[in-house]
Design a protein around this motif. Structure first.
Motif, PDB file in Angstrom:
ATOM      1  N   GLU A 264       0.753  -1.263  -0.002  1.00  0.00           N
ATOM      2  CA  GLU A 264      -0.171  -0.092   0.074  1.00  0.00           C
ATOM      3  C   GLU A 264       0.931   1.130  -0.031  1.00  0.00           C
ATOM      4  O   GLU A 264       1.976   1.249   0.718  1.00  0.00           O
ATOM      5  CB  GLU A 264      -0.818  -0.017   1.216  1.00  0.00           C
ATOM      6  N   ILE A 265       0.489   2.214  -0.693  1.00  0.00           N
ATOM      7  CA  ILE A 265       1.376   3.574  -0.662  1.00  0.00           C
ATOM      8  C   ILE A 265       0.331   4.715  -0.614  1.00  0.00           C
ATOM      9  O   ILE A 265      -0.856   4.788  -1.109  1.00  0.00           O
ATOM     10  CB  ILE A 265       1.816   3.700  -2.180  1.00  0.00           C
ATOM     11  N   SER A 266       0.720   5.430   0.447  1.00  0.00           N
ATOM     12  CA  SER A 266       0.301   6.715   0.536  1.00  0.00           C
ATOM     13  C   SER A 266       0.865   7.947   0.482  1.00  0.00           C
ATOM     14  O   SER A 266       2.221   7.957   0.995  1.00  0.00           O
ATOM     15  CB  SER A 266      -0.591   7.022   2.022  1.00  0.00           C
ATOM     16  N   SER A 267       0.580   8.986  -0.071  1.00  0.00           N
ATOM     17  CA  SER A 267       1.699  10.279  -0.260  1.00  0.00           C
ATOM     18  C   SER A 267       1.017  11.443   0.030  1.00  0.00           C
ATOM     19  O   SER A 267      -0.189  11.708   0.113  1.00  0.00           O
ATOM     20  CB  SER A 267       1.890  10.109  -1.791  1.00  0.00           C
ATOM     21  N   HIS A 268       1.943  12.175   0.435  1.00  0.00           N
ATOM     22  CA  HIS A 268       1.603  13.685   0.812  1.00  0.00           C
ATOM     23  C   HIS A 268       2.686  14.822   0.232  1.00  0.00           C
ATOM     24  O   HIS A 268       3.716  14.428   0.408  1.00  0.00           O
ATOM     25  CB  HIS A 268       1.295  13.762   2.451  1.00  0.00           C
ATOM     26  N   SER A 269       2.280  15.646  -0.246  1.00  0.00           N
ATOM     27  CA  SER A 269       3.335  16.712  -0.706  1.00  0.00           C
ATOM     28  C   SER A 269       2.714  18.066  -0.615  1.00  0.00           C
ATOM     29  O   SER A 269       1.551  18.489  -1.065  1.00  0.00           O
ATOM     30  CB  SER A 269       3.941  16.815  -2.127  1.00  0.00           C
ATOM     31  N   LEU A 270       3.586  19.202  -0.217  1.00  0.00           N
ATOM     32  CA  LEU A 270       3.112  20.465   0.009  1.00  0.00           C
ATOM     33  C   LEU A 270       4.218  21.429  -0.031  1.00  0.00           C
ATOM     34  O   LEU A 270       5.213  21.128   0.486  1.00  0.00           O
ATOM     35  CB  LEU A 270       2.637  20.839   1.401  1.00  0.00           C
ATOM     36  N   ALA A 271       4.296  22.280  -1.052  1.00  0.00           N
ATOM     37  CA  ALA A 271       5.287  23.162  -1.442  1.00  0.00           C
ATOM     38  C   ALA A 271       5.271  24.406  -0.432  1.00  0.00           C
ATOM     39  O   ALA A 271       3.936  24.894  -0.078  1.00  0.00           O
ATOM     40  CB  ALA A 271       5.133  23.749  -2.836  1.00  0.00           C
ATOM     41  N   ALA A 272       6.573  24.919  -0.215  1.00  0.00           N
ATOM     42  CA  ALA A 272       6.260  26.115   0.688  1.00  0.00           C
ATOM     43  C   ALA A 272       5.833  27.332  -0.072  1.00  0.00           C
ATOM     44  O   ALA A 272       5.225  28.441   0.558  1.00  0.00           O
ATOM     45  CB  ALA A 272       7.578  26.391   1.274  1.00  0.00           C
ATOM     46  N   LYS A 273       6.162  27.389  -1.106  1.00  0.00           N
ATOM     47  CA  LYS A 273       5.732  28.598  -2.311  1.00  0.00           C
ATOM     48  C   LYS A 273       4.799  27.785  -3.267  1.00  0.00           C
ATOM     49  O   LYS A 273       4.480  26.713  -3.294  1.00  0.00           O
ATOM     50  CB  LYS A 273       6.967  29.153  -2.852  1.00  0.00           C
ATOM     51  N   GLU A 274       4.352  28.555  -4.423  1.00  0.00           N
ATOM     52  CA  GLU A 274       3.809  28.195  -5.510  1.00  0.00           C
ATOM     53  C   GLU A 274       4.418  26.898  -6.120  1.00  0.00           C
ATOM     54  O   GLU A 274       3.530  26.032  -6.507  1.00  0.00           O
ATOM     55  CB  GLU A 274       3.597  29.300  -6.597  1.00  0.00           C
ATOM     56  N   VAL A 275       5.857  27.074  -6.236  1.00  0.00           N
ATOM     57  CA  VAL A 275       6.356  25.711  -6.921  1.00  0.00           C
ATOM     58  C   VAL A 275       7.448  25.565  -5.947  1.00  0.00           C
ATOM     59  O   VAL A 275       7.970  26.072  -5.094  1.00  0.00           O
ATOM     60  CB  VAL A 275       6.867  25.963  -8.153  1.00  0.00           C
ATOM     61  N   GLY A 276       7.871  24.161  -5.992  1.00  0.00           N
ATOM     62  CA  GLY A 276       8.814  23.789  -5.001  1.00  0.00           C
ATOM     63  C   GLY A 276       9.814  22.624  -5.616  1.00  0.00           C
ATOM     64  O   GLY A 276       9.702  22.447  -6.449  1.00  0.00           O
ATOM     65  N   GLY A 277      10.894  22.226  -4.514  1.00  0.00           N
ATOM     66  CA  GLY A 277      12.042  21.562  -5.057  1.00  0.00           C
ATOM     67  C   GLY A 277      11.981  20.131  -4.655  1.00  0.00           C
ATOM     68  O   GLY A 277      12.755  19.435  -4.799  1.00  0.00           O
ATOM     69  N   ASP A 278      10.777  19.473  -3.985  1.00  0.00           N
ATOM     70  CA  ASP A 278      10.699  18.161  -3.593  1.00  0.00           C
ATOM     71  C   ASP A 278      10.152  17.576  -4.847  1.00  0.00           C
ATOM     72  O   ASP A 278       9.302  17.938  -5.488  1.00  0.00           O
ATOM     73  CB  ASP A 278       9.728  18.263  -2.380  1.00  0.00           C
ATOM     74  N   PHE A 279      10.530  16.171  -4.809  1.00  0.00           N
ATOM     75  CA  PHE A 279       9.832  15.319  -5.949  1.00  0.00           C
ATOM     76  C   PHE A 279       9.896  14.202  -5.300  1.00  0.00           C
ATOM     77  O   PHE A 279      10.706  13.548  -4.476  1.00  0.00           O
ATOM     78  CB  PHE A 279      10.516  15.400  -7.502  1.00  0.00           C
ATOM     79  N   THR A 486       7.118  16.612   1.968  1.00  0.00           N
ATOM     80  CA  THR A 486       7.098  15.401   1.160  1.00  0.00           C
ATOM     81  C   THR A 486       6.829  14.109   2.260  1.00  0.00           C
ATOM     82  O   THR A 486       7.963  14.184   3.158  1.00  0.00           O
ATOM     83  CB  THR A 486       7.827  15.281  -0.105  1.00  0.00           C
ATOM     84  N   LEU A 487       5.986  13.469   2.082  1.00  0.00           N
ATOM     85  CA  LEU A 487       5.725  12.208   2.926  1.00  0.00           C
ATOM     86  C   LEU A 487       5.149  11.051   2.070  1.00  0.00           C
ATOM     87  O   LEU A 487       4.140  11.001   1.561  1.00  0.00           O
ATOM     88  CB  LEU A 487       4.837  12.732   4.166  1.00  0.00           C
ATOM     89  N   LEU A 488       5.928  10.004   2.291  1.00  0.00           N
ATOM     90  CA  LEU A 488       5.530   8.764   1.558  1.00  0.00           C
ATOM     91  C   LEU A 488       5.270   7.626   2.553  1.00  0.00           C
ATOM     92  O   LEU A 488       6.453   7.607   3.415  1.00  0.00           O
ATOM     93  CB  LEU A 488       6.254   8.302   0.477  1.00  0.00           C
ATOM     94  N   VAL A 489       4.271   6.955   2.648  1.00  0.00           N
ATOM     95  CA  VAL A 489       4.350   5.682   3.694  1.00  0.00           C
ATOM     96  C   VAL A 489       3.926   4.618   2.754  1.00  0.00           C
ATOM     97  O   VAL A 489       3.239   4.341   1.842  1.00  0.00           O
ATOM     98  CB  VAL A 489       3.157   5.975   4.696  1.00  0.00           C
ATOM     99  N   ILE A 490       5.009   3.672   2.814  1.00  0.00           N
ATOM    100  CA  ILE A 490       4.712   2.382   2.209  1.00  0.00           C
ATOM    101  C   ILE A 490       4.435   1.089   3.270  1.00  0.00           C
ATOM    102  O   ILE A 490       5.434   0.976   4.157  1.00  0.00           O
ATOM    103  CB  ILE A 490       5.868   2.003   1.260  1.00  0.00           C
TER     104      ILE A 490
END
Lengths: 499, 109
Positions: A264-279, A486-490
């Protein structure tokens, strides 16, 4: 409104006349000294009435004439001000405001000649329009200006009554004798100077000055308003562009998470500005294998977002099947090989002070294990079901883009691990553990994250993620996020859930 | 963020005070980018009062790393708080840079 003397005159006349009549009716009485006084009073009264009614006193005549004379310029002044205001309302250009200013000023004070000098820095006028002339040749204006600038007027003085006696004009008789020079001063900048000339000396007075000061300040206000409108339109455009960038980036982040019955995978991502550097990204590989990548580009915002997109491209290019591979295992690069190749690819794409941290996991269900390499990225948090233990993987590995030569390979290695059903892997970026709360310096931290997993490992991946995020939000308590999160749970499962 | 430079004959000591993030990184970069810094044999960075370092802050050191190595100038960090050291360690920089605990060790390095 009548003059009070008129009423007093009337009063005396009536009073005197009444008494004289009483006197005459008192038959046989000779004229007394008292009635003589009354007669005198009556006469004075009559005279005053006549004078007030038929002779206009000179003291009153002058102001009325002046008012009549001033009515025309005031009308002009109001009209000109209205036109200036209209220009702004109709969104016209600053060039038009300047022409309007020159024209209105000349009309209002009936100047014989004039010119307007605009400073190029803030007026945004074209080079050829920096000086505007009325009834004067550029050469003549330039000559006057150079003489004027040799001896400037003290602050707060704008009128020269006679140029012939002004310093700098010795031995140079002038065709125009009166001068008024008005600076165009804004809140922050000077926009230029307006020069008005009249042939006769002593022809500008303080009324002319105050009218024109109203003009120039209105013109400057108009210019500054136009500039505000322009900047706000520009900002609006930039906002629109950023919104598009944000949408594009959003499309780079996988929306449909891989599904299979063994995880099972669950994910979350939130940028501090309009665009971000996490992937992060996923790729199914042949066999029951899944590649999972997470990364974080140093810095934030647009620059980081570009590199994030690059990294996604590198991931998909390198994770291609190599047809020349001699055996099955070599068809796709192992994580350490992938990192070395990514580092080489980034060498020429990343500016010197930027770097990327990343972890790549290749999970193999057939083998019941995974192999991963950590390139300077946050440690993976893991729940081991058989040992009932939560821990961070301790492994070494250097971030990408830090060493830009072959020697990078020495700083990255693979780590193998066998998993069991029920194990949980939590993959994240530093925006999670470095999130700030409380007094603004406390960080969420690895320990609190670990604690959270110890309390939630038995739940489904989605519930574990939600519980971590709820705890994180409780910790930050509205404190603005300063780095992308960014957070991924597997969660690994048995392929066939027990009946 | 405050950067204080203390030069001696062959060593330059930089005292960092505060949080090293994107905005303060420029101050440090200006200091490290000075051409005559390469005349020193060693550059010691005192991190006792460095309370936080962001990726942009790390980027400043990283961008000058090669230049220092090429000029044979040794870059040594000391007095680092645990939290800051963790950031260096996670990124793998502890394997590339010399990080020691005390000023005495830094001078001996």
């Amino acid at each position: 409104m009548h003059h009070p003397l008129l009423y007093i005159g009337f009063l005396f006349t009536l009073l005197g006349a009444g008494l004289v009549l009483t006197d005459i009716l008192s038959v046989g009485v000779a004229a007394t000294p008292f009635s003589s006084w009354l007669l005198l009073l009556t006469t004075v009264g009559v005279l005053v009435v006549l004078w007030r009614l038929f002779v206009r006193p000179p003291a009153l005549a002058a102001p009325v004439a002046a008012m009549a004379k001033a009515a025309a310029p005031r009308q002009l002044e109001i009209q000109s001000l209205q036109r200036l205001v209209q220009i702004v309302q109709h969104g016209q250009t600053s060039g038009e405001v300047y022409s309007m200013l020159l024209e209105s000023a000349v009309q209002t004070v009936q100047a014989d000649a004039a010119w307007l000098v605009l400073l190029p820095d803030h007026t945004k006028v074209e080079a050829g329009k920096a000086v505007q002339y009325y009834n004067i040749s550029p050469a003549q204006a330039a000559e006057l200006q150079s003489r004027l600038s040799s001896h400037t007027l003290p602050d707060g003085e704008y009128i020269t009554n006679d140029l012939n006696s002004r310093l700098g004009f010795e031995g140079a008789p002038q065709a125009f004798r009166s001068l008024m020079q008005l600076p165009l001063q804004g809140l922050q900048f000077d926009y230029g100077t307006l020069y008005l000339l009249k042939a006769e000396p002593n022809t500008f007075d303080s009324d002319d000055l105050s009218i024109l000061q109203t003009f120039t300040s209105q013109a400057v206000l108009s210019i500054e308003n136009l500039e505000l409108v322009r900047t706000s339109l520009e900002n609006q455009r930039t906002q629109e562009e950023l919104k598009i960038a944000s949408q594009v980036q959003d499309s780079l982040i996988p929306k449909n998470l891989p599904t299979d019955n063994w995880f099972e995978i669950s994910s979350h991502s939130l940028a501090a500005k309009e665009v971000g550097g996490d992937f992060y990204d996923f790729l199914h590989l042949p066999g029951r294998r899944l590649a999972v990548i997470i990364g974080d580009v140093s810095g934030k915002g647009v620059t980081a977002a570009f590199h994030m997109a690059q990294m996604k491209g590198i991931f998909h290019s390198l994770m291609q099947e190599n047809p020349l591979a001699k055996n099955e295992r070599d068809k796709f690069p192992v994580p350490s090989r992938f990192m070395a190749q990514a580092n080489a690819a980034l060498t020429h794409c990343l500016e010197k002070s930027s770097f990327i941290t990343s972890s790549l996991y290749i999970i193999d269900y057939e083998q019941g294990g995974f192999v991963f390499a950590r390139a300077g990225h946050c440690h993976t948090l893991y729940y081991h079901a058989l040992r009932e233990e939560v821990f961070y993987f301790e492994s070494t590995g250097l971030g990408l883009g830090i060493i830009r030569n072959e020697s990078y390979e020495k700083h990255i290695k693979n780590q193998f691990y066998d998993y069991s059903p029920g194990d949980v892997m939590v993959i994240y970026t530093d925006g999670i553990v470095e999130a700030r709360g409380g007094n603004g310096t406390d960080e969420y931290g690895e320990d609190r994250l670990k604690l959270r997993l110890e309390e939630s490992y038995f739940q489904e991946a989605e519930a574990i993620k939600s519980s971590i995020l709820a705890d994180l939000n409780g910790f930050t308590n509205g404190f603005p996020i300063h780095d992308d999160q960014t957070l991924l749970v597997i969660k690994f499962k048995s392929a066939q859930p027990p009946q | 963020m405050k950067v204080t430079a203390q030069p001696t004959a062959d060593t330059l000591t930089l005292l960092l005070d505060g949080e090293l993030d994107a905005s303060s990184a420029i101050v440090l970069d200006t200091e490290l980018a000075k051409p005559d810094i390469l005349n020193y044999r060693k550059v010691l960075v005192d991190c006792a009062k460095l309370s936080y370092i962001s990726s942009a802050g790390l980027g400043v050191f990283i961008s000058h790393l090669q230049r220092f190595q090429d000029a044979n100038v040794k870059l040594v960090f000391f007095n680092m708080q645990e939290k800051v050291f963790n950031v260096f360690e996670i990124l793998g920089l502890d394997a590339l840079m010399t990080i020691v605990s005390t000023a005495a060790e830094a001078e001996a390095a």
